[in-house]
Design an enzyme around this catalytic site. Sequence first.
Site, PDB file in Angstrom:
ATOM      1  N   HIS A 123       0.827  -1.211   0.000  1.00 28.68           N
ATOM      2  CA  HIS A 123       0.000   0.000   0.000  1.00 28.68           C
ATOM      3  C   HIS A 123       0.864   1.265   0.000  1.00 28.68           C
ATOM      4  CE1 HIS A 123      -3.722  -2.311   1.764  1.00 28.68           C
ATOM      5  NE2 HIS A 123      -3.538  -2.534   0.478  1.00 28.68           N
ATOM      6  N   GLY A 190      -1.662  -9.154  12.650  1.00 24.83           N
ATOM      7  CA  GLY A 190      -2.264  -7.856  12.973  1.00 24.83           C
ATOM      8  C   GLY A 190      -3.021  -7.197  11.849  1.00 24.83           C
ATOM      9  N   THR A 191      -3.782  -8.004  11.104  1.00 30.28           N
ATOM     10  CA  THR A 191      -4.637  -7.398  10.075  1.00 30.28           C
ATOM     11  C   THR A 191      -6.054  -7.941  10.206  1.00 30.28           C
ATOM     12  OG1 THR A 191      -5.021  -7.101   7.691  1.00 30.28           O
ATOM     13  CG2 THR A 191      -3.735  -9.036   8.324  1.00 30.28           C
ATOM     14  N   SER A 192      -7.021  -7.059   9.948  1.00 28.99           N
ATOM     15  CA  SER A 192      -8.426  -7.429  10.154  1.00 28.99           C
ATOM     16  C   SER A 192      -8.956  -8.314   9.038  1.00 28.99           C
ATOM     17  CB  SER A 192      -9.292  -6.163  10.247  1.00 28.99           C
ATOM     18  OG  SER A 192      -9.175  -5.419   9.055  1.00 28.99           O
ATOM     19  N   ASN A 217      -2.841 -12.570  15.914  1.00 31.32           N
ATOM     20  CA  ASN A 217      -3.634 -11.339  16.023  1.00 31.32           C
ATOM     21  C   ASN A 217      -4.067 -11.154  17.477  1.00 31.32           C
ATOM     22  OD1 ASN A 217      -5.232  -9.072  15.369  1.00 31.32           O
ATOM     23  ND2 ASN A 217      -5.956  -9.999  13.475  1.00 31.32           N
ATOM     24  N   LEU A 218      -4.522  -9.957  17.770  1.00 32.70           N
ATOM     25  CA  LEU A 218      -5.042  -9.703  19.112  1.00 32.70           C
ATOM     26  C   LEU A 218      -6.297 -10.531  19.360  1.00 32.70           C
ATOM     27  CD1 LEU A 218      -4.532  -7.963  21.619  1.00 32.70           C
ATOM     28  CD2 LEU A 218      -6.000  -6.212  20.605  1.00 32.70           C
TER      29      LEU A 218
HETATM   30  C1  BJW Z   1      -3.554  -6.209  16.933  1.00 32.22           C
HETATM   31  C2  BJW Z   1      -3.134  -5.379  17.957  1.00 32.22           C
HETATM   32  C3  BJW Z   1      -2.010  -5.788  18.662  1.00 32.22           C
HETATM   33  C4  BJW Z   1      -4.862  -4.471  17.085  1.00 32.22           C
HETATM   34  N1  BJW Z   1      -1.416  -6.917  18.355  1.00 32.22           N
HETATM   35  N2  BJW Z   1      -2.943  -7.355  16.640  1.00 32.22           N
HETATM   36  C5  BJW Z   1     -16.261  -5.374  -2.365  1.00 32.22           C
HETATM   37  C6  BJW Z   1     -15.824  -6.679  -2.155  1.00 32.22           C
HETATM   38  C7  BJW Z   1     -14.463  -7.007  -2.248  1.00 32.22           C
HETATM   39  C8  BJW Z   1     -13.534  -6.027  -2.530  1.00 32.22           C
HETATM   40  C9  BJW Z   1     -13.979  -4.735  -2.723  1.00 32.22           C
HETATM   41  C10 BJW Z   1     -15.336  -4.423  -2.644  1.00 32.22           C
HETATM   42  N3  BJW Z   1     -15.464  -3.096  -2.885  1.00 32.22           N
HETATM   43  C11 BJW Z   1     -14.240  -2.573  -3.100  1.00 32.22           C
HETATM   44  C12 BJW Z   1     -13.331  -3.570  -3.018  1.00 32.22           C
HETATM   45  C13 BJW Z   1     -11.859  -3.426  -3.164  1.00 32.22           C
HETATM   46  C14 BJW Z   1     -11.245  -2.648  -2.002  1.00 32.22           C
HETATM   47  C15 BJW Z   1     -11.654  -3.329  -0.701  1.00 32.22           C
HETATM   48  O1  BJW Z   1     -11.070  -4.316  -0.272  1.00 32.22           O
HETATM   49  N4  BJW Z   1     -12.632  -2.799  -0.004  1.00 32.22           N
HETATM   50  C16 BJW Z   1     -13.104  -3.427   1.237  1.00 32.22           C
HETATM   51  C17 BJW Z   1     -13.274  -2.376   2.285  1.00 32.22           C
HETATM   52  C18 BJW Z   1     -14.334  -4.231   0.921  1.00 32.22           C
HETATM   53  N5  BJW Z   1      -9.817  -2.692  -2.166  1.00 32.22           N
HETATM   54  C19 BJW Z   1      -9.180  -1.812  -2.922  1.00 32.22           C
HETATM   55  O2  BJW Z   1      -9.755  -0.872  -3.441  1.00 32.22           O
HETATM   56  C20 BJW Z   1      -7.705  -2.060  -3.123  1.00 32.22           C
HETATM   57  N6  BJW Z   1      -7.448  -2.076  -4.515  1.00 32.22           N
HETATM   58  C21 BJW Z   1      -7.927  -3.033  -5.332  1.00 32.22           C
HETATM   59  O3  BJW Z   1      -8.647  -3.935  -4.930  1.00 32.22           O
HETATM   60  O4  BJW Z   1      -7.514  -2.913  -6.643  1.00 32.22           O
HETATM   61  C22 BJW Z   1      -8.056  -3.833  -7.601  1.00 32.22           C
HETATM   62  C23 BJW Z   1      -7.294  -5.128  -7.726  1.00 32.22           C
HETATM   63  C24 BJW Z   1      -7.781  -6.105  -8.526  1.00 32.22           C
HETATM   64  C25 BJW Z   1      -7.118  -7.292  -8.658  1.00 32.22           C
HETATM   65  C26 BJW Z   1      -5.929  -7.528  -7.988  1.00 32.22           C
HETATM   66  C27 BJW Z   1      -5.439  -6.552  -7.214  1.00 32.22           C
HETATM   67  C28 BJW Z   1      -6.130  -5.359  -7.067  1.00 32.22           C
HETATM   68  C29 BJW Z   1      -6.877  -0.966  -2.500  1.00 32.22           C
HETATM   69  C30 BJW Z   1      -6.968  -0.981  -1.017  1.00 32.22           C
HETATM   70  C31 BJW Z   1      -6.232   0.209  -0.425  1.00 32.22           C
HETATM   71  C32 BJW Z   1      -6.335   0.226   1.094  1.00 32.22           C
HETATM   72  N7  BJW Z   1      -5.845   1.442   1.548  1.00 32.22           N
HETATM   73  C33 BJW Z   1      -5.754   1.653   3.003  1.00 32.22           C
HETATM   74  C34 BJW Z   1      -5.276   3.095   3.199  1.00 32.22           C
HETATM   75  C35 BJW Z   1      -3.812   3.194   2.752  1.00 32.22           C
HETATM   76  C36 BJW Z   1      -3.181   4.443   3.127  1.00 32.22           C
HETATM   77  C37 BJW Z   1      -3.276   4.769   4.592  1.00 32.22           C
HETATM   78  O5  BJW Z   1      -2.776   4.037   5.464  1.00 32.22           O
HETATM   79  O6  BJW Z   1      -3.839   5.808   4.856  1.00 32.22           O
HETATM   80  O7  BJW Z   1      -4.858   0.724   3.604  1.00 32.22           O
HETATM   81  S1  BJW Z   1      -7.273   1.346   3.874  1.00 32.22           S
HETATM   82  C38 BJW Z   1      -6.535   0.694   5.313  1.00 32.22           C
HETATM   83  O8  BJW Z   1      -6.943  -0.685   5.458  1.00 32.22           O
HETATM   84  C39 BJW Z   1      -5.042   0.673   5.024  1.00 32.22           C
HETATM   85  C40 BJW Z   1      -4.657  -0.664   5.568  1.00 32.22           C
HETATM   86  O9  BJW Z   1      -3.436  -1.083   5.003  1.00 32.22           O
HETATM   87  C41 BJW Z   1      -5.824  -1.531   5.216  1.00 32.22           C
HETATM   88  C42 BJW Z   1      -5.942  -2.787   6.034  1.00 32.22           C
HETATM   89  O10 BJW Z   1      -6.155  -2.489   7.384  1.00 32.22           O
HETATM   90  P1  BJW Z   1      -5.500  -3.389   8.507  1.00 32.22           P
HETATM   91  O11 BJW Z   1      -4.026  -3.257   8.467  1.00 32.22           O
HETATM   92  O12 BJW Z   1      -6.048  -4.745   8.450  1.00 32.22           O
HETATM   93  O13 BJW Z   1      -5.974  -2.610   9.836  1.00 32.22           O
HETATM   94  P2  BJW Z   1      -7.332  -2.775  10.642  1.00 32.22           P
HETATM   95  O14 BJW Z   1      -7.456  -1.596  11.531  1.00 32.22           O
HETATM   96  O15 BJW Z   1      -8.451  -3.095   9.767  1.00 32.22           O
HETATM   97  O16 BJW Z   1      -7.069  -4.085  11.545  1.00 32.22           O
HETATM   98  C43 BJW Z   1      -6.119  -4.080  12.603  1.00 32.22           C
HETATM   99  C44 BJW Z   1      -6.003  -5.499  13.137  1.00 32.22           C
HETATM  100  O17 BJW Z   1      -4.968  -5.517  14.110  1.00 32.22           O
HETATM  101  C45 BJW Z   1      -7.279  -6.014  13.836  1.00 32.22           C
HETATM  102  O18 BJW Z   1      -7.554  -7.328  13.403  1.00 32.22           O
HETATM  103  C46 BJW Z   1      -6.911  -6.001  15.321  1.00 32.22           C
HETATM  104  O19 BJW Z   1      -7.508  -7.064  16.045  1.00 32.22           O
HETATM  105  C47 BJW Z   1      -5.427  -6.203  15.263  1.00 32.22           C
HETATM  106  N8  BJW Z   1      -4.698  -5.631  16.394  1.00 32.22           N
HETATM  107  N9  BJW Z   1      -4.027  -4.296  18.039  1.00 32.22           N
HETATM  108  C48 BJW Z   1      -1.924  -7.688  17.353  1.00 32.22           C
HETATM  109  N10 BJW Z   1      -1.538  -5.026  19.699  1.00 32.22           N
END
Ligand code: BJW
Length: 250
Positions: A123, A190-192, A217-218
């Site tokens: 990302h 650590g990803t949701s 994960n947590l």
């Molecule tokens: C702990 C802890 C501790 C806490 N110890 N653990 C409908 C269906 C399916 C897909 C789509 C749909 N509509 C749209 C889409 C596609 C879309 C998508 O997935 N949307 C969903 C919301 C449904 N995706 C996209 O648009 C992506 N592009 C794409 O798909 O292109 C087309 C393609 C086609 C074919 C092949 C490839 C690609 C792009 C996604 C871009 C995401 N961008 C962000 C922002 C980036 C910039 C920024 O940081 O500002 O990325 S969004 C945000 O979410 C960020 C993160 O990287 C991403 C994931 O979040 P993450 O890391 O999982 O964090 P959290 O908060 O969700 O979870 C934290 C976890 O940690 C939890 O589980 C806690 O329990 C745990 N935790 N404390 C251990 N101490």
Amino acid sequence: MPPAFPLQPDVIPPRSGSIVILTGAGISKESGLETFRDAGGIWSQVRLEDVATPEAFARDPVRVHAFYNMRRARHRTMDIKPNAAHHAVVKLQQAWPGGVTVVTQNVDTLHDEAGTKDLIHMHGTYAQARCNFCDAVVPRLGDLSVTDICASCGKDKGMRPNVVWFGEMPLHMERITAALRDCALFISIGTSGSVYPAAGFVTMVKRSADAHTVELNLEPSQGATLFAEAHYGPATQIVPAYVESLLQSL
Ligand code: BJW
């Protein structure tokens, strides 16, 4: 030093097998950075439609810059450092004979600061800026603004954080797919499991490789049932413990 949190893996991969580690915001939480979807997380403070889409940037670049400037400044000024989980990943990478590729969804630089090699920022990172017109990428640790001029093409209003927003294609997908196809062990930390394509990696691995899959994960993530093995607790405890148990098998 023995791990403070002993942990017994169900399966140890062959030492010649490669490992892919996917990380998300949870690994950086105990370093002081916010996650997105936990209670009080980033998406409870701002609407992603206002700051994390190309449309948001086209509509209100000043607001988008303010959001990323704030996160960059927080990292810089609040003494945010890699934690025991980031360091454990490096330790595994240095010792595991079959090789370890780290794919992070995080736009922070904590894996880089910990010394991770073979690191893929799928990302992007907020420590770089990219020109929307010519795609030139430059390091950027300070604030970005609409008045910044691209040093490559000379245009203004086009410099943006080099991060992947919703609707944009994640980076290095070919390299990631190749690593997933070949791996013997896939570890998700650590990803949701709610953002694609990263959320689909566990399924890809199970389809294309005869790989073991582990969630650290947590608490159980949205995709928890897709993993063959899981350990729950804070990343700074379970990641070092899991890594130690793998290394003891060597
Ligand atoms: C702990 C802890 C501790 C806490 N110890 N653990 C409908 C269906 C399916 C897909 C789509 C749909 N509509 C749209 C889409 C596609 C879309 C998508 O997935 N949307 C969903 C919301 C449904 N995706 C996209 O648009 C992506 N592009 C794409 O798909 O292109 C087309 C393609 C086609 C074919 C092949 C490839 C690609 C792009 C996604 C871009 C995401 N961008 C962000 C922002 C980036 C910039 C920024 O940081 O500002 O990325 S969004 C945000 O979410 C960020 C993160 O990287 C991403 C994931 O979040 P993450 O890391 O999982 O964090 P959290 O908060 O969700 O979870 C934290 C976890 O940690 C939890 O589980 C806690 O329990 C745990 N935790 N404390 C251990 N101490």
